[in-house]
Design an enzyme around this catalytic site. Structure first.
Site, PDB file in Angstrom:
ATOM      1  N   GLY A  89     109.177 -27.851 -13.704  1.00 55.45           N
ATOM      2  CA  GLY A  89     108.227 -26.906 -13.249  1.00 55.45           C
ATOM      3  C   GLY A  89     108.760 -25.588 -13.121  1.00 55.45           C
ATOM      4  O   GLY A  89     108.004 -24.555 -13.391  1.00 55.45           O
ATOM      5  N   GLU A 103     116.870 -24.712  -6.483  1.00 54.62           N
ATOM      6  CA  GLU A 103     116.151 -26.181  -6.732  1.00 54.62           C
ATOM      7  C   GLU A 103     116.746 -26.583  -7.942  1.00 54.62           C
ATOM      8  O   GLU A 103     116.920 -27.866  -8.012  1.00 54.62           O
ATOM      9  CB  GLU A 103     114.538 -25.951  -7.185  1.00 54.62           C
ATOM     10  CG  GLU A 103     113.783 -27.172  -6.774  1.00 54.62           C
ATOM     11  CD  GLU A 103     112.248 -27.150  -6.945  1.00 54.62           C
ATOM     12  OE1 GLU A 103     111.848 -27.217  -5.891  1.00 54.62           O
ATOM     13  OE2 GLU A 103     111.776 -26.604  -8.090  1.00 54.62           O
TER      14      GLU A 103
HETATM   15  O1  F6P Z   1     108.774 -28.530  -5.032  1.00 57.61           O
HETATM   16  C1  F6P Z   1     108.813 -29.386  -5.952  1.00 57.61           C
HETATM   17  C2  F6P Z   1     108.032 -29.228  -7.075  1.00 57.61           C
HETATM   18  O2  F6P Z   1     108.305 -30.361  -7.903  1.00 57.61           O
HETATM   19  C3  F6P Z   1     108.533 -27.976  -8.038  1.00 57.61           C
HETATM   20  O3  F6P Z   1     109.728 -28.418  -8.867  1.00 57.61           O
HETATM   21  C4  F6P Z   1     107.165 -27.794  -8.729  1.00 57.61           C
HETATM   22  O4  F6P Z   1     107.453 -26.408  -9.204  1.00 57.61           O
HETATM   23  C5  F6P Z   1     106.359 -27.993  -7.630  1.00 57.61           C
HETATM   24  O5  F6P Z   1     106.625 -28.683  -6.712  1.00 57.61           O
HETATM   25  C6  F6P Z   1     105.043 -27.929  -8.056  1.00 57.61           C
HETATM   26  O6  F6P Z   1     104.685 -29.151  -8.665  1.00 57.61           O
HETATM   27  P1  F6P Z   1     103.437 -29.187  -9.602  1.00 57.61           P
HETATM   28  O7  F6P Z   1     103.517 -27.998 -10.743  1.00 57.61           O
HETATM   29  O8  F6P Z   1     103.485 -30.751  -9.966  1.00 57.61           O
HETATM   30  O9  F6P Z   1     102.200 -28.931  -8.753  1.00 57.61           O
END
Ligand code: F6P
Length: 515
Positions: free
Chosen positions: A259, A345
């Site tokens: 992410g 993170e």
């Molecule tokens: O905060 C955790 C997380 O998984 C991040 O690593 C990621 O960037 C964010 O949430 C958003 O996740 P997604 O793009 O799956 O909505």
């Protein structure tokens, strides 16, 4: 990845660094410069689009030699090469780590990576064609990105950073928080027929994003909007979930893109709309140039390696717990927030990549604000506080505005602050005494362009990789965010029912007061 790399604290280099650090207690930057005419040159490093002056840091040639031994003994280069071969180095999720493939030129790889690279370029072409279509669509004046974490911080930071390259006819909005005040404030200024919503979520399961997307869709329909396919697009690896949600215009990516490393994928669509296809390709090319530097340059002159190793030195041997970042460019206002996720993170881990508890510290706390504002806020502590906090400047030589005096003043302030931190000013130990010998790094870009921003971001990604590789952790998972998600679901249900059974007294009390 093979489990052959040695734990960093068991290496000979680690022991030698511990010993070296003892002798470092009396290190003084002013003396170091006075004793070595070559220091500024030896500790400056050029890399694609970036010049880094690392010489005002608490480090010397011997430290760097020992750190390079540490990198060798912990297999940093082997780990890097494993990433670039597409091995599943993200062990806890059994995934490859290939955000770098997103900026790899078309047709440049053979073997097993040729097919994924081909997919990358087909998706990129489709996404850039769509971006150009939106750029040419005069009816769409507002683009709203709904996403959080890596699906928000990267595009938000980059769209602002490259605002001088952006199409003036489009406004960009970023909604991330589940706090409805944020979405409501954005919606208040919009018209359904002029708005494109981009629902950005790697997983398409994230509570905040789905809640905001549902509300945006309800608002759009309530405003008389009809053509959902035209006004909503999903950027996700979970195209099926987006379709189930009712969004059929989708741009996909792959589970091997983390992410916080996803700005180069479909998650970069807001940026592609802002700066257009050639601009986005330049952005990728700048990052690719840094990838090549990271892959091909010997460790001693490899900028991400030198910076990542210095991060380890500071964290584990000089025990500096945080790093501050001060971009001297208002378009880089979101740079500190972006780096916070990237560093903390990725490397905020307390077990090694095999799940064994570590006996040493990992990620520093990262924080910051643009200069010169930060000079009138927290620099007091950097100059005269009790803790040593290394500061990382980012300055851009060329300005894009024509206002007289400003840029010279801005750059002069950046240089002067680095100088003041180092030189200090003795005053018999009283209130006006500046101890000096405070460390800083200085990153300089010639201009803030798509290519230089791409290179700067890739530099940070790889630097985080290097410290994570030395620490032997998995920099590519983020299990630490899961518990809060589970508990929030439980508390949310209890807020409706009022049931506080089994809760600790404090949580039960807060629940009662907030109902
Ligand atoms: O905060 C955790 C997380 O998984 C991040 O690593 C990621 O960037 C964010 O949430 C958003 O996740 P997604 O793009 O799956 O909505």
């Amino acid at each position: 990845m093979k489990a052959n790399a040695m734990r960093c604290d068991e290496t000979f280099a680690w022991k030698k660094l511990q010993h070296h650090a003892l002798g470092f207690a009396g290190f003084d930057l002013r003396t170091a410069f006075a004793q070595d005419d070559e220091r500024a040159v030896a500790l400056s490093q050029t890399a694609p689009h970036v010049l880094a002056d690392l010489s005002k840091n608490h480090i010397d040639a011997a430290t760097e030699v020992l750190l390079q031994s540490l990198a060798e003994q912990t297999g940093v280069a082997a780990q890097r090469d494993a990433m670039f071969r597409g091995e599943h180095i993200n062990l806890s999720e059994d995934r490859a780590v290939m955000h770098w493939l997103l900026r790899q030129p078309e047709g440049s790889l053979s073997g097993e990576l040729a097919a994924p690279l081909h997919d990358v370029h087909s998706t990129l072409s489709a996404m850039l064609a769509y971006a150009d279509q939106i750029r040419g669509d005069a009816q769409i004046t507002d683009v709203v990105n709904i996403g959080i974490g890596g699906s928000d911080l990267g595009p938000q930071m980059a769209v602002l950073a490259l605002r001088d390259f952006a199409l003036p006819a489009k406004r960009f909005h970023f909604v991330s928080n589940v706090d409805g005040h944020e979405l409501a404030a954005v919606l208040a200024g919009l018209k359904a027929e002029n708005t494109l919503f981009l629902i950005a979520s790697k997983t398409f399961t994230t509570l905040e994003t789905l809640c905001n997307a549902r509300s945006a869709l309800a608002w759009f329909l309530a405003q008389g909007g009809q053509d959902v396919a035209r006004h909503f697009a999903a950027l996700t690896t979970n195209v099926a979930a987006a379709a189930a949600f009712g969004i059929t215009t989708t741009f996909g990516f792959w589970d091997w893109v983390g992410g916080r490393y996803s700005l180069w994928s479909a998650i970069g669509l807001p940026l592609a709309i802002a700066i257009g296809a050639p601009g986005f390709r330049d952005f990728l090319a700048g990052a690719h140039a840094m990838d090549r530097h990271f892959q091909q340059t010997p460790l001693a002159s490899n900028l991400p390696v030198r910076m990542g190793l210095m991060d380890v030195w500071y964290r584990n041997f000089l025990n500096y717990t945080s790093r501050s970042v001060a971009p001297y460019h208002s378009a880089l206002a979101r740079w500190p927030a972006y780096l916070q996720q990237l560093e903390m993170e990725s490397n905020g881990k307390r077990v090694d990549r095999h799940g064994q508890a570590l006996g040493y510290s990992t990620s520093p706390v990262l924080w910051g604000e643009p200069g010169t504002n930060s000079q009138h806020a927290f620099f007091q502590m950097l100059h005269q506080g009790t803790d040593t906090v290394p500061l990382e400047f980012v300055a851009v030589k060329q300005a894009t505005h024509g206002l007289k005096d400003h840029h010279g003043l801005l750059l002069a302030n950046a240089i002067a602050q680095a100088q003041a931190l180092m030189l200090g000013q003795p005053d018999d130990g009283g209130h006006r005494d500046f101890p000096g010998n405070r460390p800083s790094s200085f990153l300089l870009l010639e201009a803030l362009t798509p290519a230089s921003l791409g290179a700067l971001i890739a530099l940070q990604e790889h630097r985080v990789f290097v410290s994570g590789a030395v620490w032997g952790i998995n920099s590519f998972d983020q299990w630490g965010v899961e518990l809060g998600k589970v508990l929030a679901k439980d508390i949310h249900a209890r807020m409706a029912s009022g049931d506080a059974t089994g809760l600790d007294a404090s949580t039960a009390n807060l629940l009662r007061r907030m109902r």
